[in-house]
Scaffold this motif. Structure first.
Motif, short mmCIF file in Angstrom:
data_model
loop_
_atom_site.label_atom_id
_atom_site.label_comp_id
_atom_site.label_asym_id
_atom_site.label_seq_id
_atom_site.Cartn_x
_atom_site.Cartn_y
_atom_site.Cartn_z
N TYR A 276 0.88 -0.93 -0.08
CA TYR A 276 -0.02 0.14 -0.15
C TYR A 276 0.91 1.27 0.03
CZ TYR A 276 -3.34 3.61 1.25
OH TYR A 276 -4.14 4.71 1.14
N MET A 277 1.91 1.24 0.81
CA MET A 277 2.86 2.43 0.96
C MET A 277 3.49 2.66 -0.39
SD MET A 277 2.68 3.64 3.86
CE MET A 277 4.11 4.65 4.16
N VAL A 278 3.97 1.73 -1.08
CA VAL A 278 4.58 1.89 -2.44
C VAL A 278 3.62 2.42 -3.48
CG1 VAL A 278 5.75 0.45 -4.19
CG2 VAL A 278 6.48 0.15 -1.82
N LEU B 49 2.05 -3.63 15.09
CA LEU B 49 2.82 -3.79 13.67
C LEU B 49 4.18 -3.09 13.50
CD1 LEU B 49 2.52 -6.12 11.53
CD2 LEU B 49 1.55 -4.30 10.34
N ILE B 50 3.88 -1.69 13.35
CA ILE B 50 5.18 -0.81 13.07
C ILE B 50 6.27 -0.86 14.12
CG2 ILE B 50 5.62 1.57 12.63
CD1 ILE B 50 3.08 1.62 10.88
N ASN B 51 5.75 -0.81 15.45
CA ASN B 51 6.62 -0.56 16.53
C ASN B 51 7.38 -1.80 16.73
OD1 ASN B 51 6.30 2.35 17.38
ND2 ASN B 51 4.42 1.62 17.99
N HIS B 52 6.84 -3.01 16.87
CA HIS B 52 7.19 -4.06 17.36
C HIS B 52 7.58 -5.28 16.22
CE1 HIS B 52 6.55 -3.18 21.39
NE2 HIS B 52 5.38 -2.70 21.08
N LYS B 53 7.28 -5.11 15.29
CA LYS B 53 7.41 -6.08 13.97
C LYS B 53 8.49 -5.43 13.14
CE LYS B 53 4.83 -9.70 14.71
NZ LYS B 53 5.17 -10.93 14.85
N HIS C 38 9.33 3.72 15.12
CA HIS C 38 8.09 4.52 15.51
C HIS C 38 7.28 4.76 14.19
CE1 HIS C 38 9.39 4.78 19.60
NE2 HIS C 38 10.67 5.14 19.04
N PHE C 39 6.19 5.30 14.27
CA PHE C 39 5.26 5.54 13.33
C PHE C 39 6.01 6.64 12.24
CE2 PHE C 39 2.21 8.00 11.14
CZ PHE C 39 1.40 7.19 10.40
N PHE C 40 6.24 7.65 13.02
CA PHE C 40 6.85 8.70 11.89
C PHE C 40 8.30 8.25 11.47
CE2 PHE C 40 3.45 11.15 14.03
CZ PHE C 40 2.73 11.71 12.93
N ASP C 41 9.06 7.53 12.19
CA ASP C 41 10.39 7.19 11.35
C ASP C 41 9.92 6.25 10.32
OD1 ASP C 41 11.95 8.63 13.21
OD2 ASP C 41 12.00 6.90 14.62
N TYR C 42 8.81 5.36 10.31
CA TYR C 42 8.45 4.61 9.23
C TYR C 42 8.12 5.50 7.99
CZ TYR C 42 5.82 1.15 6.88
OH TYR C 42 5.20 0.12 5.84
N ILE C 43 7.19 6.39 8.32
CA ILE C 43 6.72 7.25 7.29
C ILE C 43 8.03 7.92 6.64
CG2 ILE C 43 5.32 9.35 6.75
CD1 ILE C 43 3.77 6.80 7.25
N ASN C 44 8.76 8.36 7.46
CA ASN C 44 9.78 9.32 6.81
C ASN C 44 10.79 8.47 6.13
OD1 ASN C 44 8.86 11.78 7.91
ND2 ASN C 44 10.29 11.76 9.86
N SER C 45 10.99 7.12 6.45
CA SER C 45 11.79 6.27 5.59
C SER C 45 11.29 6.07 4.25
CB SER C 45 11.83 4.95 6.20
OG SER C 45 10.63 4.22 5.87
N TYR C 46 10.09 6.15 3.95
CA TYR C 46 9.65 6.25 2.44
C TYR C 46 9.59 7.65 2.12
CZ TYR C 46 7.25 1.83 2.92
OH TYR C 46 7.07 0.22 3.00
N ARG C 47 9.62 8.56 2.79
CA ARG C 47 9.85 9.89 2.19
C ARG C 47 10.96 10.29 1.81
NH1 ARG C 47 6.49 12.94 6.97
NH2 ARG C 47 4.10 12.92 6.10
N ILE C 48 12.15 9.67 2.66
CA ILE C 48 13.46 9.99 2.38
C ILE C 48 13.91 9.09 0.91
CG2 ILE C 48 15.91 9.70 3.14
CD1 ILE C 48 14.47 11.84 4.44
#
Length: 149
Positions: free
Chosen positions: A48-50, A79-83, A87-97
Motif C-alpha cells: 500500500y505504501m509503495v 505492527l510498526i513498533n514491534h514487528k 516508530h510511526f513517523f520514522d516509518y513514514i519518513n523512511s518512505y519520504r526519504i
C-alpha cells in the motif's frame, strides 16, 4: 480524579482491548527450528505504501493509514513498533526519504530546490527534513545531490 469527574472520556473505550505487552507476546515466534513466515500484514502495508504513497500527505496520522488499509490503529501501531521496529513517523519518513533520494538523483529534477523536494515528499519544514535525511542517509540533502549527480 479527572476520570471520576469526566466519565464520558471512557465511554468509547473497548474494554476487550488487549495490553500491547500481551499482543507482542502472542505474536512473538515460538522457539522452533523452522523460520517464521513473513507477516502478510507487513507485506500488505508495504504494498500500500509503495502503490498509493500516503506518506506524501504531510498531515498523515496512524489513524488515517489504518483506515486506508482496513486495520485497527492499535494493531497497526503494534505492527510498526514491534514487528518492523520503528516508530510511526520514522516509518513514514523512511518512505519520504527514499522518494527524496530518487528526486535528488533524477537529472530531470535538477532545477528543483531542496525546499521544493522536501515539500513534494511530505515534509513541512527544512529542519525536520534535514534531520530525517541525515539520519537515514548519513549526509545532508545538498551533499547527497552533489555526490549523486
Amino acid at each position: 480524579m479527572k476520570s471520576l469527574k469526566n466519565p464520558e472520556l471512557f465511554r468509547s473505550i473497548d474494554s476487550k482491548l488487549k495490553l500491547v505487552a500481551n499482543m507482542v507476546r502472542e505474536n512473538q515466534p515460538k522457539l522452533n527450528p523452522t523460520p517464521v513466515p513473513n507477516d502478510e500484514r507487513i507485506d500488505r502495508l508495504h504494498q500500500y505504501m509503495v502503490a498509493e504513497e500516503p506518506y506524501l500527505d504531510p498531515s498523515i496520522s496512524i489513524q488515517d493509514l489504518s483506515d486506508k488499509i482496513d486495520m485497527p490503529a492499535r494493531e497497526l501501531s503494534v505492527l510498526i513498533n514491534h514487528k518492523i521496529g520503528l516508530h510511526f513517523f520514522d516509518y513514514i519518513n523512511s518512505y519520504r526519504i527514499k522518494k527524496a533520494t530518487a528526486l535528488l538523483k533524477d537529472p530531470d529534477k535538477k532545477a528543483f530546490t531542496v525546499l521544493e523536494i522536501l515539500y513534494e515528499v511530505g515534509f513541512n519544514s527544512k529542519s525536520s527534513f534535514n534531520t530525517a535525511f541525515k539520519k537515514h542517509t548519513g549526509t545532508t540533502p545538498t551533499q547527497y545531490r552533489k555526490n549523486h549527480s
